[in-house]
Design a protein around this motif. Structure first.
Motif, mmCIF file in Angstrom:
data_model
loop_
_atom_site.group_PDB
_atom_site.id
_atom_site.type_symbol
_atom_site.label_atom_id
_atom_site.label_comp_id
_atom_site.label_asym_id
_atom_site.label_seq_id
_atom_site.Cartn_x
_atom_site.Cartn_y
_atom_site.Cartn_z
ATOM 1 N N ALA A 123 0.831 -1.205 0.000
ATOM 2 C CA ALA A 123 0.000 0.000 0.000
ATOM 3 C C ALA A 123 0.865 1.253 0.000
ATOM 4 O O ALA A 123 0.565 2.239 -0.681
ATOM 5 C CB ALA A 123 -0.927 -0.007 1.212
ATOM 6 N N ILE A 124 1.962 1.208 0.762
ATOM 7 C CA ILE A 124 2.881 2.344 0.790
ATOM 8 C C ILE A 124 3.501 2.550 -0.589
ATOM 9 O O ILE A 124 3.579 3.682 -1.090
ATOM 10 C CB ILE A 124 3.980 2.117 1.848
ATOM 11 C CG1 ILE A 124 3.371 2.189 3.253
ATOM 12 C CG2 ILE A 124 5.105 3.136 1.695
ATOM 13 C CD1 ILE A 124 4.346 1.861 4.364
ATOM 14 N N SER A 126 2.324 1.787 -3.468
ATOM 15 C CA SER A 126 1.303 2.333 -4.363
ATOM 16 C C SER A 126 1.160 3.840 -4.163
ATOM 17 O O SER A 126 1.072 4.606 -5.134
ATOM 18 C CB SER A 126 -0.030 1.637 -4.108
ATOM 19 O OG SER A 126 -1.043 2.162 -4.941
ATOM 20 N N LEU A 127 1.152 4.277 -2.899
ATOM 21 C CA LEU A 127 1.047 5.701 -2.604
ATOM 22 C C LEU A 127 2.294 6.464 -3.042
ATOM 23 O O LEU A 127 2.204 7.609 -3.495
ATOM 24 C CB LEU A 127 0.818 5.922 -1.111
ATOM 25 C CG LEU A 127 -0.596 5.673 -0.584
ATOM 26 C CD1 LEU A 127 -0.634 5.907 0.928
ATOM 27 C CD2 LEU A 127 -1.599 6.580 -1.282
ATOM 28 N N LEU A 130 2.162 7.483 -6.521
ATOM 29 C CA LEU A 130 1.217 8.580 -6.753
ATOM 30 C C LEU A 130 1.689 9.902 -6.147
ATOM 31 O O LEU A 130 1.502 10.968 -6.739
ATOM 32 C CB LEU A 130 -0.150 8.221 -6.162
ATOM 33 C CG LEU A 130 -0.902 7.049 -6.794
ATOM 34 C CD1 LEU A 130 -2.156 6.743 -5.985
ATOM 35 C CD2 LEU A 130 -1.264 7.349 -8.241
ATOM 36 N N ASN A 131 2.297 9.837 -4.949
ATOM 37 C CA ASN A 131 2.523 11.044 -4.164
ATOM 38 C C ASN A 131 3.963 11.525 -4.085
ATOM 39 O O ASN A 131 4.196 12.681 -3.702
ATOM 40 C CB ASN A 131 2.032 10.825 -2.726
ATOM 41 C CG ASN A 131 0.546 10.572 -2.644
ATOM 42 O OD1 ASN A 131 -0.193 10.889 -3.567
ATOM 43 N ND2 ASN A 131 0.096 9.998 -1.536
ATOM 44 N N ALA A 174 5.651 8.287 0.739
ATOM 45 C CA ALA A 174 4.211 8.123 0.574
ATOM 46 C C ALA A 174 3.502 9.450 0.854
ATOM 47 O O ALA A 174 2.365 9.656 0.415
ATOM 48 C CB ALA A 174 3.682 7.039 1.514
ATOM 49 N N ASN A 176 2.207 10.655 3.497
ATOM 50 C CA ASN A 176 0.993 10.472 4.279
ATOM 51 C C ASN A 176 1.415 10.338 5.737
ATOM 52 O O ASN A 176 2.019 9.338 6.125
ATOM 53 C CB ASN A 176 0.241 9.219 3.817
ATOM 54 C CG ASN A 176 -1.078 9.014 4.535
ATOM 55 O OD1 ASN A 176 -1.138 9.035 5.748
ATOM 56 N ND2 ASN A 176 -2.139 8.787 3.768
ATOM 57 N N SER A 223 1.035 2.994 -10.021
ATOM 58 C CA SER A 223 0.759 2.619 -8.638
ATOM 59 C C SER A 223 0.378 1.151 -8.477
ATOM 60 O O SER A 223 0.808 0.493 -7.525
ATOM 61 C CB SER A 223 -0.338 3.516 -8.058
ATOM 62 O OG SER A 223 -1.546 3.364 -8.773
ATOM 63 N N ARG A 227 2.572 -1.602 -6.377
ATOM 64 C CA ARG A 227 2.023 -2.456 -5.324
ATOM 65 C C ARG A 227 2.398 -3.916 -5.559
ATOM 66 O O ARG A 227 2.867 -4.607 -4.643
ATOM 67 C CB ARG A 227 0.505 -2.310 -5.267
ATOM 68 C CG ARG A 227 -0.174 -3.268 -4.282
ATOM 69 C CD ARG A 227 -1.688 -3.212 -4.403
ATOM 70 N NE ARG A 227 -2.224 -2.002 -3.821
ATOM 71 C CZ ARG A 227 -2.577 -1.882 -2.543
ATOM 72 N NH1 ARG A 227 -2.458 -2.923 -1.713
ATOM 73 N NH2 ARG A 227 -3.067 -0.752 -2.085
#
Length: 247
Positions: A123-124, A126-127, A130-131, A174, A176, A223, A227
């Protein structure tokens, strides 16, 4: 040279070295000239690059090399700090795996760490695809390239540290804050779990290949693929540790 810098630096032009080695020497001289002790936070990469007249990628690579040598510690989200010494804010060494497992109540359940990683790290990744900023992607790329050189030099201690640095950078990239705060208590145990599969040389090359695939997907901002690449990596890490993931 940036004359407005709030610290002193005298450039040493003697000898013939690579730009990265020159940057390592320059930063080391800066630390010594200013009397910065253990726990002191270094200026930002941009400030170092401007003051020392190196490119930011060269400064990034120099800091990674210095962390491998044990002279600085890179703390995701916080900065780069001088290692050791007697500062009021010393760098804390991660506790041993056995102690962390005993403290966390995971004794007898070694596979749980890898299950946790399998649930969280993809999940990290994937982020991150994106980020992450371009600078963060560049930082992670520098670390993977340094891992390749560490293998060539058979510097496996340095390799372990770089591996941990890469995954720490992933958490930060990430972008986040919930992931950063959630992962912080587990970083010591995470560091030890990175080393377990690498006690044999055979797993090191596989690890680098997996990191390179993760970075390829991230650099292309894919992303879903990032993952999947991270899932493959965590499965590989668990397999090399002798752990079968039930996923």
């Amino acid at each position: 040279m940036n004359s407005s810098a709030l610290f002193t630096y005298q450039k040493n032009t003697g000898g013939r070295m690579s730009r990265t080695d020159e940057a390592v020497e320059a930063i080391t001289s800066m630390i010594m000239d200013n009397g910065w002790g253990g726990g002191y936070k270094l200026p930002s990469q941009r400030s170092l690059a401007e003051t020392l007249e190196f490119s930011r990628p060269t400064v990034r690579e120099a800091l990674v090399a210095m962390e491998t040598l044990g002279s600085v510690v890179i703390q995701p989200g916080k900065g780069v700090f001088v290692s050791g010494g007697h500062s009021a804010t010393p760098v804390v060494k991660p506790p041993s795996l056995e102690r962390m497992v005993e403290r966390s109540g995971l004794s007898g359940h070694g596979s749980q760490m890898y299950q946790f990683r399998y649930a969280i790290e993809p999940a990290i990744a994937s982020l991150v695809a994106l980020n992450a900023t371009e600078a963060q992607i560049a930082d992670m790329t520098v670390v993977v390239e340094a891992m390749v050189r560490a293998i060539e030099k058979e510097d496996f201690v340095g390799f372990f540290k770089l591996d941990f640095t890469f995954h720490s950078q992933m958490i930060e990239a990430a972008n986040n804050r919930f992931f950063i705060e959630a992962m912080a208590p587990f970083l010591g145990l995470f560091f030890e779990s990175q080393k377990i599969p690498q006690t044999e040389d055979s797993g090191v090359k596989e690890t680098v290949d997996e990191h390179e695939m993760i970075m390829k997907c991230i650099a292309e901002r894919k992303s879903v693929e990032a993952r999947k690449a991270m899932e493959e990596h965590v499965r590989g890490v668990a397999r090399r540790a002798g752990v079968r993931l039930l996923v």
